[in-house]
Design a protein around this motif. Structure first.
Motif, PDB file in Angstrom:
ATOM      1  N   ALA A  13       0.843  -1.197   0.000  1.00 50.07           N
ATOM      2  CA  ALA A  13       0.000   0.000   0.000  1.00 50.07           C
ATOM      3  C   ALA A  13       0.882   1.252   0.000  1.00 50.07           C
ATOM      4  N   GLY A  14       1.980   1.201   0.751  1.00 47.33           N
ATOM      5  CA  GLY A  14       2.903   2.333   0.811  1.00 47.33           C
ATOM      6  C   GLY A  14       3.546   2.604  -0.536  1.00 47.33           C
ATOM      7  N   VAL A  15       3.958   1.530  -1.233  1.00 48.43           N
ATOM      8  CA  VAL A  15       4.555   1.707  -2.565  1.00 48.43           C
ATOM      9  C   VAL A  15       3.513   2.317  -3.506  1.00 48.43           C
ATOM     10  N   ALA A  16       2.261   1.813  -3.449  1.00 47.69           N
ATOM     11  CA  ALA A  16       1.195   2.347  -4.304  1.00 47.69           C
ATOM     12  C   ALA A  16       0.967   3.832  -4.002  1.00 47.69           C
ATOM     13  N   LEU A  17       0.938   4.153  -2.720  1.00 51.35           N
ATOM     14  CA  LEU A  17       0.736   5.553  -2.317  1.00 51.35           C
ATOM     15  C   LEU A  17       1.900   6.427  -2.796  1.00 51.35           C
ATOM     16  N   GLY A  18       3.114   5.886  -2.679  1.00 54.53           N
ATOM     17  CA  GLY A  18       4.299   6.613  -3.137  1.00 54.53           C
ATOM     18  C   GLY A  18       4.257   6.871  -4.632  1.00 54.53           C
ATOM     19  N   VAL A  19       3.766   5.899  -5.400  1.00 56.53           N
ATOM     20  CA  VAL A  19       3.679   6.059  -6.857  1.00 56.53           C
ATOM     21  C   VAL A  19       2.644   7.138  -7.208  1.00 56.53           C
ATOM     22  N   VAL A  20       1.499   7.128  -6.507  1.00 62.31           N
ATOM     23  CA  VAL A  20       0.479   8.169  -6.742  1.00 62.31           C
ATOM     24  C   VAL A  20       1.068   9.545  -6.422  1.00 62.31           C
ATOM     25  N   LEU A  21       1.771   9.619  -5.301  1.00 64.36           N
ATOM     26  CA  LEU A  21       2.362  10.888  -4.860  1.00 64.36           C
ATOM     27  C   LEU A  21       3.412  11.384  -5.853  1.00 64.36           C
ATOM     28  N   LEU A  22       4.291  10.474  -6.279  1.00 58.93           N
ATOM     29  CA  LEU A  22       5.353  10.846  -7.223  1.00 58.93           C
ATOM     30  C   LEU A  22       4.743  11.298  -8.550  1.00 58.93           C
ATOM     31  N   SER A  23       3.719  10.582  -9.027  1.00 61.33           N
ATOM     32  CA  SER A  23       3.067  10.966 -10.284  1.00 61.33           C
ATOM     33  C   SER A  23       2.503  12.370 -10.179  1.00 61.33           C
ATOM     34  N   THR A  24       1.919  12.684  -9.021  1.00 66.11           N
ATOM     35  CA  THR A  24       1.348  14.019  -8.830  1.00 66.11           C
ATOM     36  C   THR A  24       2.450  15.075  -8.872  1.00 66.11           C
ATOM     37  N   GLY A  84     -12.624   7.850  -4.772  1.00 63.99           N
ATOM     38  CA  GLY A  84     -11.722   6.722  -4.568  1.00 63.99           C
ATOM     39  C   GLY A  84     -11.997   5.997  -3.260  1.00 63.99           C
ATOM     40  N   GLY A  85     -12.267   6.768  -2.209  1.00 66.60           N
ATOM     41  CA  GLY A  85     -12.568   6.168  -0.904  1.00 66.60           C
ATOM     42  C   GLY A  85     -13.859   5.377  -0.956  1.00 66.60           C
ATOM     43  N   ALA A  86     -14.883   5.937  -1.610  1.00 63.29           N
ATOM     44  CA  ALA A  86     -16.169   5.253  -1.725  1.00 63.29           C
ATOM     45  C   ALA A  86     -16.026   3.982  -2.548  1.00 63.29           C
ATOM     46  N   LEU A  87     -15.269   4.091  -3.640  1.00 62.40           N
ATOM     47  CA  LEU A  87     -15.040   2.939  -4.519  1.00 62.40           C
ATOM     48  C   LEU A  87     -14.330   1.811  -3.761  1.00 62.40           C
TER      49      LEU A  87
ATOM     50  N   PHE B  29      -5.434   8.300  -4.805  1.00 65.42           N
ATOM     51  CA  PHE B  29      -5.040   8.571  -3.416  1.00 65.42           C
ATOM     52  C   PHE B  29      -6.086   7.997  -2.455  1.00 65.42           C
ATOM     53  N   GLY B  30      -7.350   8.321  -2.696  1.00 67.85           N
ATOM     54  CA  GLY B  30      -8.430   7.859  -1.822  1.00 67.85           C
ATOM     55  C   GLY B  30      -8.568   6.347  -1.828  1.00 67.85           C
ATOM     56  N   PHE B  31      -8.421   5.747  -3.012  1.00 68.11           N
ATOM     57  CA  PHE B  31      -8.565   4.300  -3.126  1.00 68.11           C
ATOM     58  C   PHE B  31      -7.457   3.583  -2.351  1.00 68.11           C
ATOM     59  N   VAL B  32      -6.231   4.048  -2.518  1.00 69.15           N
ATOM     60  CA  VAL B  32      -5.106   3.409  -1.816  1.00 69.15           C
ATOM     61  C   VAL B  32      -5.249   3.592  -0.295  1.00 69.15           C
ATOM     62  N   LEU B  33      -5.637   4.803   0.149  1.00 71.09           N
ATOM     63  CA  LEU B  33      -5.819   5.030   1.590  1.00 71.09           C
ATOM     64  C   LEU B  33      -6.869   4.066   2.142  1.00 71.09           C
ATOM     65  N   THR B 115      -7.666  11.189   5.720  1.00 67.24           N
ATOM     66  CA  THR B 115      -8.329   9.912   5.980  1.00 67.24           C
ATOM     67  C   THR B 115      -9.761  10.121   6.482  1.00 67.24           C
ATOM     68  N   SER B 116     -10.052  11.297   7.065  1.00 64.93           N
ATOM     69  CA  SER B 116     -11.433  11.556   7.485  1.00 64.93           C
ATOM     70  C   SER B 116     -12.347  11.675   6.259  1.00 64.93           C
ATOM     71  N   VAL B 117     -11.800  12.165   5.156  1.00 66.09           N
ATOM     72  CA  VAL B 117     -12.580  12.241   3.914  1.00 66.09           C
ATOM     73  C   VAL B 117     -12.899  10.828   3.422  1.00 66.09           C
ATOM     74  N   VAL B 118     -11.885   9.934   3.494  1.00 63.52           N
ATOM     75  CA  VAL B 118     -12.095   8.547   3.074  1.00 63.52           C
ATOM     76  C   VAL B 118     -13.150   7.879   3.956  1.00 63.52           C
ATOM     77  N   ALA B 119     -13.057   8.106   5.281  1.00 59.66           N
ATOM     78  CA  ALA B 119     -14.028   7.503   6.207  1.00 59.66           C
ATOM     79  C   ALA B 119     -15.437   8.032   5.921  1.00 59.66           C
ATOM     80  N   ALA B 120     -15.537   9.339   5.710  1.00 59.57           N
ATOM     81  CA  ALA B 120     -16.848   9.930   5.414  1.00 59.57           C
ATOM     82  C   ALA B 120     -17.418   9.337   4.126  1.00 59.57           C
ATOM     83  N   ALA B 121     -16.547   9.144   3.129  1.00 63.14           N
ATOM     84  CA  ALA B 121     -16.996   8.608   1.842  1.00 63.14           C
ATOM     85  C   ALA B 121     -17.480   7.170   1.966  1.00 63.14           C
TER      86      ALA B 121
END
Lengths: 170, 215
Positions: A13-24, A84-87, B29-33, B115-121
């Protein structure tokens, strides 16, 4: 069967997050963020209700100087975080209306603490020019000394008060 | 070269494309979190009680990954690291004070702002409350800022990076940070195991009594 308690391996998960961050960083020239989006939504709401007040406070007026408060990169990025969070939660069977807390702690008190902690962080993120995403993660990755000082302080602040609010998880 | 989307100077068509990309990066970002478990308050605050060190592992792996990538891409001429660093100037005192307060707020809320945004979502009402709190707190800051005088701009060091501070080449700094992270991961896992073993030992007698009652 989907197990809602199964998460990605933290290092992957950290590597994935790092890749998203670096791309940004590479594509946009800066990193990710979060707290500023809430701030901008708040300023937009204030502007709709008390526009004179927004113009009178420098910290609010600067946000609406050239464009509307919501017409900003970070607002759209956080809109993406919501999607993304909802998905992620839906596809993992973790989505659902609930209050996360310990079994013996009241929901009302948990919501009160969640709000209070949010207020502290909103204030702190403006003071520090970024939150855990916009300062620690994004600035830390490009080796900013301030971002690293901020990050270490976040851990220190968290450990200092952890014992005081432990009850909400019991 | 600056960046592919020097956002402040974009024309309208490019700006729209930039905003679209912002949604995409945010989505990733949201998906990975979420998949890391960061939509769940207990998993986040476990970091501060020693029971679950996922925050440390994910965060430092992400930083080391992005750092390695940034140094390599910068060496290859694909990223102007100095231009990105301009966005992260150091104001030491407000950053330390802000960090301490944000860390305290993190443990009280159970989430950090992102992460609060992810939790809310994902429907967590406490996450939604934190999102609202962050908004209120940031507005309160704008109102109170004039009263804070020079403090928000104190400890101003400008663009000040770890390689400049340590007088080491960036590549070496990355190696040192990666080594410290690896040591921290070993330490974190050791603490997790010790606490889990202690918890098990504390619960074991109770479990024996319960199963014994059936015989």
């Amino acid at each position: 069967m989907k197990n809602p308690d199964r998460f990605w391996n933290p290092y992957l998960a950290g590597v994935a997050l790092g890749v998203v961050l670096l791309s940004t960083h590479v594509v946009m020239g800066h990193g990710l963020g979060a707290a500023s989006a809430s701030f901008r939504v708040g300023v937009a709401a204030l502007k709709a209700v008390v526009p004179e007040h927004v113009q009178a406070v420098p910290g609010l007026a600067s946000v609406v100087e050239t464009r509307p408060a919501l017409d900003n990169w970070i607002v759209f990025e956080v809109l993406g975080v919501v999607l993304g969070g909802a998905l992620g939660a839906l596809s993992a069977g973790r989505s659902g209306r609930e209050v996360l807390k310990g079994a013996t702690f009241g929901s009302g008190r948990r919501i009160a603490l969640a709000t209070a902690g949010g207020v502290m962080m909103g204030f702190a993120a403006r003071l520090a020019r970024g939150c855990t995403s916009g300062q620690a993660l994004s600035g830390g990755a490009v080796m900013s000394v301030g971002a690293w000082a901020f990050m270490l302080s976040v851990f220190a602040g968290g450990y200092a008060v952890a014992i005081l609010v432990r009850r909400q998880w019991r | 070269m600056n960046s592919l989307f020097p956002f402040e100077s974009l024309g309208d068509a490019h700006r729209t494309l930039g905003l679209g990309l912002a949604v995409l990066f945010g989505l990733g970002f949201g998906f990975v979190l979420e998949r890391a478990g960061f939509g769940r308050a207990q998993k986040l605050v476990g970091q501060f009680y020693g029971s679950d060190m996922t925050v440390l592992k994910v965060m430092f792996t992400a930083i080391v990954t992005a750092m390695i990538g940034a140094v390599i891409l910068s060496g290859a001429g694909l990223l102007d690291l100095e231009v990105v660093q301009l966005k992260y100037p150091t104001y030491l005192w407000p950053m330390i004070a802000g960090g301490l307060l944000l860390g305290a707020g993190f443990v009280v809320a159970g989430y950090c702002p992102g992460t609060s945004v992810v939790a809310a979502a994902s429907g967590k009402l406490d996450g939604l409350a934190t999102v609202g709190g962050v908004m209120l707190g940031s507005l309160a800051y704008a109102e109170l800022e004039p009263a804070m005088g020079a403090f928000p701009n104190s400890g101003r060091l400008g663009v000040f990076t770890l390689p400049q501070w340590l007088h080491l080449p960036a590549a070496l700094v990355v190696i040192v940070v990666a080594a410290i992270a690896a040591a921290a991961f070993l330490g974190a896992t050791w603490i997790e195991r010790r606490l889990a073993a202690r918890q098990l030992a504390a619960e074991a007698p109770a479990a024996r009594t319960r199963s014994g009652a059936g015989h």
